[in-house]
Scaffold this motif. Sequence first.
Motif, short mmCIF file in Angstrom:
data_model
loop_
_atom_site.label_atom_id
_atom_site.label_comp_id
_atom_site.label_asym_id
_atom_site.label_seq_id
_atom_site.Cartn_x
_atom_site.Cartn_y
_atom_site.Cartn_z
N ALA A 35 1.32 -5.52 0.59
CA ALA A 35 -0.16 -5.71 -0.59
C ALA A 35 1.38 -6.07 -2.19
N GLU A 36 -0.25 -6.11 -3.13
CA GLU A 36 0.59 -5.86 -4.11
C GLU A 36 -0.71 -4.83 -5.00
N HIS A 37 0.35 -4.16 -5.76
CA HIS A 37 -0.01 -3.22 -6.22
C HIS A 37 1.20 -3.44 -8.32
N GLN A 38 0.61 -2.21 -8.55
CA GLN A 38 0.89 -2.04 -9.74
C GLN A 38 1.02 -1.04 -10.71
N GLY A 39 2.63 -0.68 -11.38
CA GLY A 39 2.35 0.79 -12.18
C GLY A 39 1.86 1.94 -11.21
N THR A 40 2.59 2.17 -9.61
CA THR A 40 2.44 2.73 -9.58
C THR A 40 3.18 3.32 -8.22
N PRO A 41 3.78 4.29 -7.74
CA PRO A 41 5.36 4.21 -6.75
C PRO A 41 4.38 3.66 -5.96
N LEU A 42 3.28 3.30 -5.66
CA LEU A 42 2.77 3.17 -3.97
C LEU A 42 3.34 1.60 -3.55
N GLU B 171 -5.17 -0.84 -11.94
CA GLU B 171 -4.23 -1.72 -12.57
C GLU B 171 -4.68 -2.74 -12.49
N SER B 172 -5.27 -3.60 -13.09
CA SER B 172 -6.31 -4.60 -14.02
C SER B 172 -6.91 -4.22 -15.24
N GLN B 173 -6.15 -3.53 -15.17
CA GLN B 173 -6.29 -3.15 -16.99
C GLN B 173 -5.13 -3.36 -17.69
N ILE B 174 -4.46 -3.01 -16.49
CA ILE B 174 -2.52 -3.41 -17.15
C ILE B 174 -2.84 -5.34 -17.88
N LEU C 117 -2.47 7.29 -8.98
CA LEU C 117 -2.87 6.75 -10.40
C LEU C 117 -4.34 7.37 -10.51
N THR C 118 -5.00 7.69 -9.70
CA THR C 118 -6.39 8.70 -9.18
C THR C 118 -6.31 9.37 -10.26
N ARG C 119 -5.55 10.32 -9.63
CA ARG C 119 -4.82 12.09 -10.13
C ARG C 119 -4.76 12.35 -11.20
N LYS C 120 -3.92 11.03 -11.71
CA LYS C 120 -2.73 11.55 -12.74
C LYS C 120 -3.49 11.11 -13.89
#
Length: 345
Positions: free
Chosen positions: A46-53, A117-120, A267-270
């Motif tokens: 996967a590719e994700h940004q700014g999350t512990p995922l 994440e896309s907002q980054i 991120l959503t819960r944050k």
Amino acid sequence: MSAKLRIGLFDWVEASDTRRPAEVYAHKLALAEAADKAGLHAYLLAEHQGTPLSIDGSPSVLLSAMSQRTKRLRLGALTFCLSWYDAYRFYNEVCMLDQLSGGRLELGVGRGVSPIESQIFGMQNIEQSREKYRETLEVFFEACRSDVLDYSGKYHQYRDAELHLKPVQKPYPPLWFPSSNKDSVEFTAKHGYHTAYLGPLAQCKPHFDLYRRVWREHRDDAGRHNAHVGEPFLAKTQHLVLAPSDEEAEEIGLAAYAKWASHIHHLTRKLGRPDVHRNDPYSEDSAHRLITGSPRVALDKLQHMLDVTSANYLLCVFSYGDMKPEHALRSLELFTREVMPRLAA
């Protein structure tokens, strides 16, 4: 469409509370080596940004390391989030990976599922990220058939940019587009993309049935993006833990699942937003269900899942949450020795 079952690995490459990032990466490299020796088809990240995922913010880096540790295993991202990329640089990264791996790259593409994440990367809404993803993919296709790139679009402009790299696989590596969105099936199936479904089991077969119907109607159309691929993979991801006893497997699996669920909803819960999907290890409407057990029990559960979904590709998630590396490697070993030879699509 072929009924032959292919099996690969999927991995979010999550942050760990107990291991340094370097240790996490070393574990993934060990998993890749083990999967290669076991004869699995692919390892997709996967590719994700700014999350512990995910601490896999640049999949190409980890994939390039995997390519040097393996000989047959195919490697790829599911997906490269193209709205986050410069198109010219993305093209060259893909070519480098396909060259380094000797033509073993699987190329997942998409816009990036998380608007947060896309907002980054300056994407203000889903439509903007979709536009940039499509334009980046258009540039990629143009670069694959050119030696010099001239392109003028809304997000990318290139003039007389020389191209000294090409993929090993022609015209480019096989394309993947994962989705659980019924509205995207028309595009994905028409072009013959490999796909992966993320959602409740009961909704999977209707999704794949629609895909198969559209694919058959358009399989001979000109201009299909994945026309160089004979038949598409219809994949289902599956969290999976095997151990000598059912009790040990469930204990390991549930603890890791709880940590993984906290990561995927982070991120959503944050931001105080509702969860996008329901994730419960055993619920019928869970987007990601859990299978645990001894090899015999796991085989029965996996075969039932494949029968219900009609998937022809099983994407195993052996390493997730903060699971100990030795437990993930043991699951893989038990699976390949005692379960994989008996599974059927």
